[in-house]
Design a protein around this motif. Structure first.
Motif, PDB file in Angstrom:
ATOM      1  N   ALA A 104       0.834  -1.199   0.000  1.00 12.79           N
ATOM      2  CA  ALA A 104       0.000   0.000   0.000  1.00 12.79           C
ATOM      3  C   ALA A 104       0.871   1.253   0.000  1.00 12.79           C
ATOM      4  O   ALA A 104       1.922   1.289   0.630  1.00 12.79           O
ATOM      5  CB  ALA A 104      -0.930   0.005   1.211  1.00 12.79           C
ATOM      6  N   THR A 105       0.411   2.259  -0.707  1.00 15.58           N
ATOM      7  CA  THR A 105       1.107   3.542  -0.794  1.00 15.58           C
ATOM      8  C   THR A 105       0.777   4.433   0.396  1.00 15.58           C
ATOM      9  O   THR A 105       1.612   5.204   0.856  1.00 15.58           O
ATOM     10  CB  THR A 105       0.715   4.264  -2.094  1.00 15.58           C
ATOM     11  N   GLY A 106      -0.468   4.349   0.883  1.00 13.79           N
ATOM     12  CA  GLY A 106      -0.912   5.197   1.983  1.00 13.79           C
ATOM     13  C   GLY A 106      -2.108   4.605   2.694  1.00 13.79           C
ATOM     14  O   GLY A 106      -2.718   3.645   2.223  1.00 13.79           O
ATOM     15  N   TRP A 107      -2.463   5.202   3.839  1.00 12.78           N
ATOM     16  CA  TRP A 107      -3.517   4.690   4.721  1.00 12.78           C
ATOM     17  C   TRP A 107      -4.341   5.861   5.217  1.00 12.78           C
ATOM     18  O   TRP A 107      -3.788   6.824   5.750  1.00 12.78           O
ATOM     19  CB  TRP A 107      -2.854   3.981   5.899  1.00 12.78           C
ATOM     20  N   ILE A 108      -5.665   5.786   5.050  1.00 11.14           N
ATOM     21  CA  ILE A 108      -6.577   6.831   5.516  1.00 11.14           C
ATOM     22  C   ILE A 108      -7.693   6.143   6.299  1.00 11.14           C
ATOM     23  O   ILE A 108      -8.263   5.145   5.839  1.00 11.14           O
ATOM     24  CB  ILE A 108      -7.169   7.619   4.328  1.00 11.14           C
ATOM     25  N   VAL A 109      -7.998   6.685   7.479  1.00  5.62           N
ATOM     26  CA  VAL A 109      -9.027   6.086   8.328  1.00  5.62           C
ATOM     27  C   VAL A 109     -10.369   6.771   8.086  1.00  5.62           C
ATOM     28  O   VAL A 109     -10.439   7.999   7.998  1.00  5.62           O
ATOM     29  CB  VAL A 109      -8.630   6.181   9.819  1.00  5.62           C
ATOM     30  N   LYS A 110     -11.434   5.964   7.940  1.00  2.95           N
ATOM     31  CA  LYS A 110     -12.803   6.468   7.836  1.00  2.95           C
ATOM     32  C   LYS A 110     -13.258   6.884   9.225  1.00  2.95           C
ATOM     33  O   LYS A 110     -12.869   6.240  10.205  1.00  2.95           O
ATOM     34  CB  LYS A 110     -13.753   5.372   7.324  1.00  2.95           C
ATOM     35  N   PRO A 111     -14.111   7.875   9.357  1.00  2.00           N
ATOM     36  CA  PRO A 111     -14.639   8.689   8.280  1.00  2.00           C
ATOM     37  C   PRO A 111     -13.552   9.613   7.729  1.00  2.00           C
ATOM     38  O   PRO A 111     -12.665  10.038   8.453  1.00  2.00           O
ATOM     39  CB  PRO A 111     -15.759   9.490   8.941  1.00  2.00           C
ATOM     40  N   PHE A 112     -13.659   9.894   6.444  1.00  2.00           N
ATOM     41  CA  PHE A 112     -12.619  10.671   5.785  1.00  2.00           C
ATOM     42  C   PHE A 112     -13.075  12.093   5.524  1.00  2.00           C
ATOM     43  O   PHE A 112     -14.267  12.374   5.434  1.00  2.00           O
ATOM     44  CB  PHE A 112     -12.201   9.998   4.469  1.00  2.00           C
ATOM     45  N   ASP A 113     -12.122  12.982   5.400  1.00  2.00           N
ATOM     46  CA  ASP A 113     -12.351  14.357   4.989  1.00  2.00           C
ATOM     47  C   ASP A 113     -12.100  14.402   3.484  1.00  2.00           C
ATOM     48  O   ASP A 113     -11.028  14.015   3.018  1.00  2.00           O
ATOM     49  CB  ASP A 113     -11.378  15.279   5.735  1.00  2.00           C
ATOM     50  N   ALA A 114     -13.070  14.850   2.719  1.00  2.00           N
ATOM     51  CA  ALA A 114     -12.981  14.818   1.252  1.00  2.00           C
ATOM     52  C   ALA A 114     -11.770  15.584   0.728  1.00  2.00           C
ATOM     53  O   ALA A 114     -11.083  15.116  -0.186  1.00  2.00           O
ATOM     54  CB  ALA A 114     -14.262  15.371   0.628  1.00  2.00           C
ATOM     55  N   GLN A 115     -11.488  16.734   1.295  1.00  2.00           N
ATOM     56  CA  GLN A 115     -10.351  17.521   0.818  1.00  2.00           C
ATOM     57  C   GLN A 115      -9.019  16.848   1.138  1.00  2.00           C
ATOM     58  O   GLN A 115      -8.088  16.881   0.338  1.00  2.00           O
ATOM     59  CB  GLN A 115     -10.404  18.939   1.386  1.00  2.00           C
ATOM     60  N   LYS A 116      -8.928  16.212   2.312  1.00  2.00           N
ATOM     61  CA  LYS A 116      -7.693  15.505   2.673  1.00  2.00           C
ATOM     62  C   LYS A 116      -7.511  14.274   1.793  1.00  2.00           C
ATOM     63  O   LYS A 116      -6.390  13.946   1.401  1.00  2.00           O
ATOM     64  CB  LYS A 116      -7.698  15.121   4.148  1.00  2.00           C
TER      65      LYS A 116
END
Length: 126
Positions: A104-116
């Motif tokens: 994986a290139t990156g990791w984002i946790v939900k809930p997410f911020d659309a702009q981020k």
């Protein structure tokens, strides 16, 4: 700056219809072209016939989870350098490390911020 001029193409992979709709709305509003699959198997089928600039995948899905999808994509030369972002409710360091090991290139946790999320896509595609 948005990517509206180049229409970065994103494949989102999530088994939740409401999350797919939310992702499509948020990312389209940021100027991206969004395609969707409901699990890893569907994503692989889609990628046999189509191209994208980045994959955004959930981890917990039926048939093939996000880890399996990432590992499968990284085995093939055509996808070995494609950015893959994980977007999941999982927040454990162990799961993050497993995703990194899978490729994986990156990791984002939900809930997410659309702009981020859009900024993360731009970071890995430009």
């Amino acid at each position: 700056m948005t990517c509206a001029q180049d229409k970065t193409r994103i494949l989102t992979v999530d088994d939740s219809p409401s999350m797919r709709a939310l992702l499509k709305h948020a990312l389209t509003a940021e100027g991206f072209h969004v395609d969707q699959a409901d699990d890893g198997v569907s994503a692989l089928d889609w990628l046999k016939e189509n191209e994208c600039d980045v994959v955004i995948t959930d981890i917990n899905m039926p048939r093939m989870d996000g880890f399996g999808l990432i590992e499968h994509l990284r085995k093939g030369a055509i996808h070995e350098n494609r950015p893959i972002l994980v977007l999941t409710t999982e927040a454990s360091e162990e799961k993050k490390a497993q995703a990194r090991r899978a490729g994986a290139t990156g990791w984002i946790v939900k809930p997410f911020d659309a702009q981020k999320l859009a900024a993360a896509v731009r970071r890995v595609t430009h």
